[in-house]
Design a protein around this motif. Structure first.
Motif, PDB file in Angstrom:
ATOM      1  N   ASP A  18     -13.523  26.386 -13.175  1.00 37.77           N
ATOM      2  CA  ASP A  18     -13.529  26.996 -13.198  1.00 37.77           C
ATOM      3  C   ASP A  18     -12.216  28.529 -13.370  1.00 37.77           C
ATOM      4  N   ILE A  19     -11.600  28.053 -14.193  1.00 36.59           N
ATOM      5  CA  ILE A  19     -10.745  28.776 -14.607  1.00 36.59           C
ATOM      6  C   ILE A  19     -10.617  30.129 -13.703  1.00 36.59           C
ATOM      7  N   GLY A  20      -9.521  29.153 -12.914  1.00 35.19           N
ATOM      8  CA  GLY A  20      -9.574  30.167 -11.226  1.00 35.19           C
ATOM      9  C   GLY A  20      -8.436  30.718 -11.886  1.00 35.19           C
ATOM     10  N   SER A  21      -7.740  30.674 -12.174  1.00 33.04           N
ATOM     11  CA  SER A  21      -6.153  31.404 -11.776  1.00 33.04           C
ATOM     12  C   SER A  21      -5.551  31.310 -13.590  1.00 33.04           C
ATOM     13  N   TRP A  22      -3.971  32.076 -13.804  1.00 29.67           N
ATOM     14  CA  TRP A  22      -3.670  32.000 -15.138  1.00 29.67           C
ATOM     15  C   TRP A  22      -3.452  30.300 -15.678  1.00 29.67           C
ATOM     16  N   GLN A  23      -3.358  29.462 -14.634  1.00 27.30           N
ATOM     17  CA  GLN A  23      -2.413  28.525 -14.949  1.00 27.30           C
ATOM     18  C   GLN A  23      -4.057  27.606 -15.437  1.00 27.30           C
ATOM     19  N   ALA A  24      -5.290  27.947 -14.712  1.00 33.84           N
ATOM     20  CA  ALA A  24      -5.990  27.355 -16.051  1.00 33.84           C
ATOM     21  C   ALA A  24      -6.307  27.406 -16.994  1.00 33.84           C
ATOM     22  N   VAL A  25      -6.845  28.949 -17.069  1.00 31.19           N
ATOM     23  CA  VAL A  25      -6.542  29.730 -18.299  1.00 31.19           C
ATOM     24  C   VAL A  25      -5.375  29.673 -19.699  1.00 31.19           C
ATOM     25  N   ARG A  26      -4.201  29.106 -19.321  1.00 32.72           N
ATOM     26  CA  ARG A  26      -3.706  28.563 -20.385  1.00 32.72           C
ATOM     27  C   ARG A  26      -3.152  27.536 -21.068  1.00 32.72           C
ATOM     28  N   ASP A  27      -4.034  26.559 -20.069  1.00 35.51           N
ATOM     29  CA  ASP A  27      -5.009  25.068 -20.891  1.00 35.51           C
ATOM     30  C   ASP A  27      -5.526  25.365 -22.371  1.00 35.51           C
ATOM     31  N   LEU A  28      -5.937  26.585 -22.636  1.00 34.03           N
ATOM     32  CA  LEU A  28      -6.961  26.991 -23.638  1.00 34.03           C
ATOM     33  C   LEU A  28      -6.549  26.916 -24.502  1.00 34.03           C
ATOM     34  N   THR A  29      -5.298  27.411 -24.631  1.00 32.34           N
ATOM     35  CA  THR A  29      -4.176  27.315 -25.769  1.00 32.34           C
ATOM     36  C   THR A  29      -3.159  26.734 -25.713  1.00 32.34           C
ATOM     37  N   GLY A  60       6.699  24.032 -25.001  1.00 30.57           N
ATOM     38  CA  GLY A  60       5.821  23.271 -23.672  1.00 30.57           C
ATOM     39  C   GLY A  60       5.508  25.237 -23.711  1.00 30.57           C
ATOM     40  N   ASN A  61       4.940  26.177 -24.489  1.00 37.22           N
ATOM     41  CA  ASN A  61       4.873  27.194 -24.308  1.00 37.22           C
ATOM     42  C   ASN A  61       3.896  27.912 -24.976  1.00 37.22           C
ATOM     43  N   GLN A  62       2.830  28.593 -24.237  1.00 37.44           N
ATOM     44  CA  GLN A  62       1.323  28.518 -24.372  1.00 37.44           C
ATOM     45  C   GLN A  62       0.820  30.494 -24.602  1.00 37.44           C
ATOM     46  N   CYS A  63       1.426  30.400 -26.042  1.00 37.93           N
ATOM     47  CA  CYS A  63       1.442  31.969 -26.318  1.00 37.93           C
ATOM     48  C   CYS A  63      -0.051  32.802 -26.873  1.00 37.93           C
ATOM     49  N   ASN A  64      -0.006  33.820 -26.429  1.00 37.25           N
ATOM     50  CA  ASN A  64      -1.141  34.243 -27.587  1.00 37.25           C
ATOM     51  C   ASN A  64      -0.301  35.916 -27.883  1.00 37.25           C
ATOM     52  N   GLY A  65      -0.022  36.362 -29.317  1.00 34.77           N
ATOM     53  CA  GLY A  65      -0.293  37.726 -29.513  1.00 34.77           C
ATOM     54  C   GLY A  65       1.631  37.043 -30.094  1.00 34.77           C
ATOM     55  N   GLU A  66       2.256  38.443 -30.643  1.00 33.52           N
ATOM     56  CA  GLU A  66       3.408  37.811 -31.281  1.00 33.52           C
ATOM     57  C   GLU A  66       4.492  38.052 -29.859  1.00 33.52           C
ATOM     58  N   THR A  67       5.724  36.627 -30.173  1.00 35.65           N
ATOM     59  CA  THR A  67       6.594  36.393 -29.079  1.00 35.65           C
ATOM     60  C   THR A  67       7.791  36.246 -30.157  1.00 35.65           C
ATOM     61  N   VAL A  68       8.845  36.448 -29.568  1.00 33.88           N
ATOM     62  CA  VAL A  68      10.132  36.201 -30.101  1.00 33.88           C
ATOM     63  C   VAL A  68      10.964  35.362 -29.339  1.00 33.88           C
ATOM     64  N   LEU A  69      11.309  34.264 -29.141  1.00 30.22           N
ATOM     65  CA  LEU A  69      11.002  33.529 -27.771  1.00 30.22           C
ATOM     66  C   LEU A  69      12.878  32.334 -27.956  1.00 30.22           C
ATOM     67  N   PHE A  70      13.547  32.310 -26.866  1.00 27.68           N
ATOM     68  CA  PHE A  70      15.204  32.414 -26.953  1.00 27.68           C
ATOM     69  C   PHE A  70      15.117  31.752 -25.888  1.00 27.68           C
ATOM     70  N   ASP A  71      14.740  30.438 -25.554  1.00 30.25           N
ATOM     71  CA  ASP A  71      15.435  28.645 -24.152  1.00 30.25           C
ATOM     72  C   ASP A  71      14.008  29.527 -23.089  1.00 30.25           C
ATOM     73  N   VAL A  72      13.124  29.491 -23.807  1.00 27.47           N
ATOM     74  CA  VAL A  72      12.033  29.894 -23.544  1.00 27.47           C
ATOM     75  C   VAL A  72      11.230  28.502 -22.610  1.00 27.47           C
ATOM     76  N   HIS A  73      11.360  27.686 -21.651  1.00 24.81           N
ATOM     77  CA  HIS A  73      10.102  26.694 -21.521  1.00 24.81           C
ATOM     78  C   HIS A  73       8.771  26.894 -20.329  1.00 24.81           C
ATOM     79  N   ASN A  74       7.520  26.414 -21.278  1.00 22.98           N
ATOM     80  CA  ASN A  74       6.953  26.324 -20.122  1.00 22.98           C
ATOM     81  C   ASN A  74       6.188  27.416 -19.660  1.00 22.98           C
ATOM     82  N   ALA A  81      -0.453  24.152 -26.219  1.00 21.06           N
ATOM     83  CA  ALA A  81       1.157  24.488 -26.252  1.00 21.06           C
ATOM     84  C   ALA A  81       2.663  24.218 -27.846  1.00 21.06           C
ATOM     85  N   ASP A  82       3.348  25.406 -27.370  1.00 22.99           N
ATOM     86  CA  ASP A  82       3.997  24.411 -28.871  1.00 22.99           C
ATOM     87  C   ASP A  82       5.694  23.460 -27.901  1.00 22.99           C
ATOM     88  N   ALA A  83       6.240  23.077 -29.804  1.00 23.13           N
ATOM     89  CA  ALA A  83       7.551  22.003 -29.048  1.00 23.13           C
ATOM     90  C   ALA A  83       7.983  22.405 -27.115  1.00 23.13           C
TER      91      ALA A  83
END
Lengths: 485, 485
Positions: free
Chosen positions: B279-290, B296-310, B292-294
């Motif tokens: 039912d795409i009831g929350s952002w937790q449901a939306v995130r599953d459409l993207t 556990g991050n699910q990103c749409n758009g440009e990111t620069v991440l250090f020690d960022v998980h899930n 995940a990287d190693a």
């Protein structure tokens, strides 16, 4: 006592304060919540001292106009301004050597330099003035005087100064400088009472600096003497600019004044002081400038928060909604967003470094770019169009130029413009607009006494900044250069 | 078998998906990472079924043009479109009653309604088609057929359907409906195998709905019969619009179809199914459409991440830098930013509710506002100016209008415009511009076959949306109305 010339040294990128601090708009220009930049606060602090008629600034050529803008807003007392402009940053030893040579030559060998980093904050200005008075007395006696801050916590990010033999009025000879310690050592330093933070501020007579450099770092002194001989000065009514020669500057050793001189000289004294000092070295330091609410949150800008604690949120243009957050730093700017664990605020530099490695624009530039004639801000870019807000200072002028591939539409929203479009020259008043066809030479001048604010809409197949042919430029810039003219 | 008419019911604000879902751009219009909206996916799913020649949509009048735009892009098969337009949202019982009355009257009493919420996601379209086939057989036999999703976890956010006596082909009579259970009860339901999620999808014959409503909710049926009698229809070449009368609609009970009918009727069946439903009831449901990287991050758009998980990061226009983050949801939009603990994604609605309480614009509108003729986006507002990007659809036209206090400068960046400015009418081609003085009546038309994209710069002392005098409007809007014409 001899003449005092505060010498503001601007350097360092402030990568831990990304995304607000960027290469083209480094930390000294960062606006604090009260609207003043760190540079302006430093200027105010320096010119607020007794008997200051002249101020020397050593900074990058690229930020000269911006620096002048920051100063002019405050310089009501008419302090004379000297600038030593570097084509690229070298390090503090060459910068201070150049300052000492300049001051010694123009204002007397016994003139005193008060070296101030451009990006620190000092809350207690009375204590600062008193410390400077003490330092001046020691400097007159031939000491290289450092300012030693009484540590308030076991900080591992700073170097420390160990007090030696007592001198006049609560000051000391320096026993030794120590590098950034580990946490346990830092705690011992704080408990022991012998150690002070090295704030990178100095007070010293020009001739003493030169003499000591000759003894301890003759290569630095020789290189900078050579560099000044090849450099060119320009004098305005209130300003003197000395533009360092890049070729000879490149030959100067890339070394800090601490390594080159302070750690080697026997003539170093320290004035212990408590100034409410901060080097604003990270977002954790910046957040302390904003009062906390009942949940320990410090917010600048509009927020709607639920179960959010001990967060720092800075977002001037965008609403921030937060749910279930703790100990975060959130910094929102027009083109980049930072979200970081507040305990990791030192590591923000990793992002800046990665962006630099990628050659990413968000390392170098903000949406708003400063030019000698004013600023431009890219409001929006899209297929076939780019929109800028252009602010031209009174009496300023963009270069006479031409583009091959784009039309430019200009709308004056405030002030008055004098426009050259091909053979025509005309005035454009507020609420009026005109447009420049591709291939037409054109120029924009603000003939008025208030800022000219214009919206420029570019349209065409190709909108790169390199589609520009520049004919004349009152700021002496090279004929073809990337970036808005 | 009798005629099948899918009936898409759009309703609900989707406040848990703020800041992407807003009152004026609710959840069905939310774009998924593949670029399609939930509404478009629902349309595709409905029209992809066998033997569908006509689709009925019950939605708010305000979003009618936007809905049509979403459909038209996909409607290559030429499915006929019926709309029942509500002046305000009531609830599902009145909406479905109106749908049944409409279908029964126009397409036969035995026509089947397939009721589909506009904002759910179904991954397995084959399973969906099979489930619909089973449901149609039961509906033909006079059952009100629900779709019961085999639970995949002990969800406390949904209602459950308890299976009763077995019917044909793996379907069941419904023993009872149960409200959202607590966690322990939900776990028992999952383990027991007797309970299914109630997805709010139904298949039923129009005459059966009306008969059962007459028995169990005669007030709803009476009110909607009266409402339809006072409502007005409009018929286009491919579209039929029935605009519900607000006065009589306001008299209908504000009740859901579950309460009004399903829980009371004895003739309810359930088809168990496994559809890859959400039912795409929350952002937790939306995130599953993207994916995940190693980390556990699910990103749409440009990111620069250090020690960022899930973390789930959605930022289409702005670079996001992250340091030391865990289990966060970060949603960036042009005017609002959400940062939330991912375990608290249900509580995002608290922010939307608070903004609604404040009457905040960020509850209701995005920067981009949809109008019958296209869209406008406020790019920037400042003292004395406002800049909009205006997109006018082919053949569309803004109303003939006039402003007292502002000049409007129009620059065509794509397509062609026909401009009326006072007594003059002329064409404006790509890269050309014009300006409209205060007090001049003007109109903008896109005479072409591609979108007209224009930059409008307004300048003047007063730039409120209410400085507008509207003379004629092909969309039948009232003469003076807030908002861009």
């Amino acid at each position: 006592m001899s003449l005092l010339i505060p010498c503001i040294i601007a350097g360092g990128a402030g990568t831990r304060l990304w995304p607000v601090s960027r290469e083209a708009m480094p930390k000294p220009f960062m606006r604090l919540p009260d609207g003043e930049s760190l540079l302006q606060k430093t200027f105010r602090r320096a010119t607020g001292l007794a008997d200051v008629q002249r101020l020397l600034t050593v900074t990058n050529r690229e930020v000269f106009f911006r620096t002048l803008d920051d100063y002019r807003l405050l310089n009501k007392g008419g302090t004379a301004l000297d600038f030593i402009l570097e084509p690229f940053g070298r390090n503090t030893a060459p910068a201070i050597a150049a300052a000492a040579l300049h001051v010694s030559r123009l204002y007397g060998e016994d003139a005193q330099l008060l070296v101030l980093p451009a990006d620190h904050l000092i809350k207690d200005l009375d204590a600062f003035a008193k410390a400077v008075q003490s330092a001046r007395k020691l400097a007159d006696q031939g000491w290289l005087v450092t300012f030693g801050l009484v540590p308030t916590q076991a900080e591992t990010g700073f170097g420390y100064i160990e007090k030696g033999q007592a001198l006049d009025e609560g000051s000391f000879q320096v026993a030794r400088f120590v590098e950034k310690p580990d946490a346990a050592t830092a705690q011992r330093y704080v408990d022991g009472g012998l150690h002070l933070w090295n704030a990178g501020m100095f007070c010293m007579r020009a001739d003493v600096v030169l003499r000591e450099l000759q003894e301890h770092a003759p290569d630095v002194l020789a290189a900078m003497t050579e560099c000044l001989a090849h450099s060119h000065g320009r004098e305005g009514s209130q300003e003197l600019q000395l533009e360092l020669d890049g070729k000879t500057l490149g030959l100067a050793p890339d070394i800090s004044i601490d390594y080159a001189l302070m750690e080697r000289s026997k003539k170093v004294a320290v004035v212990p002081c408590q100034l409410g000092w901060s080097d604003i070295g990270s977002w954790q330091a910046v957040r302390d400038l904003t009062p906390a609410d009942a949940n320990g949150n410090q917010c600048n800008g509009e927020t709607v928060l639920f179960d959010v604690h001990n967060c720092y949120i800075d977002s001037r243009k965008r609403l921030v909604g937060g749910v279930g957050l703790k100990d975060l730093i959130i910094i929102d700017t027009p083109d980049a967003l930072l979200v970081a664990d507040s305990k990791r605020s030192q590591d923000v530099k990793l992002i800046a470094q990665e962006l630099k490695r990628q050659g990413h624009e968000a390392y170098r530039l903000h949406r708003t770019v400063t030019r000698p004639w004013g600023t431009y801000t890219v409001l929006e870019e899209g297929k076939r169009f780019k929109i800028k807000r252009i602010v031209v200072k009174p009496d300023a002028s963009l270069s006479l130029q031409m583009h091959h591939h784009r039309s430019e539409h200009w709308i004056v929203v405030s002030g008055m413009a004098r426009v050259t479009n091909g053979e025509h020259e005309f005035l454009l008043d507020t609420n009026e607009s005109t447009f420049i066809k591709p291939g037409k030479t054109h120029r924009l001048v603000n003939p008025g006494v208030i800022d000219l604010v214009m919206i420029e809409v570019q349209s065409g197949e190709y909108l790169g900044e390199d589609d520009i042919v520049r004919f004349t430029d009152i700021y002496g810039r090279v004929p073809v250069e990337a970036g808005k003219s």
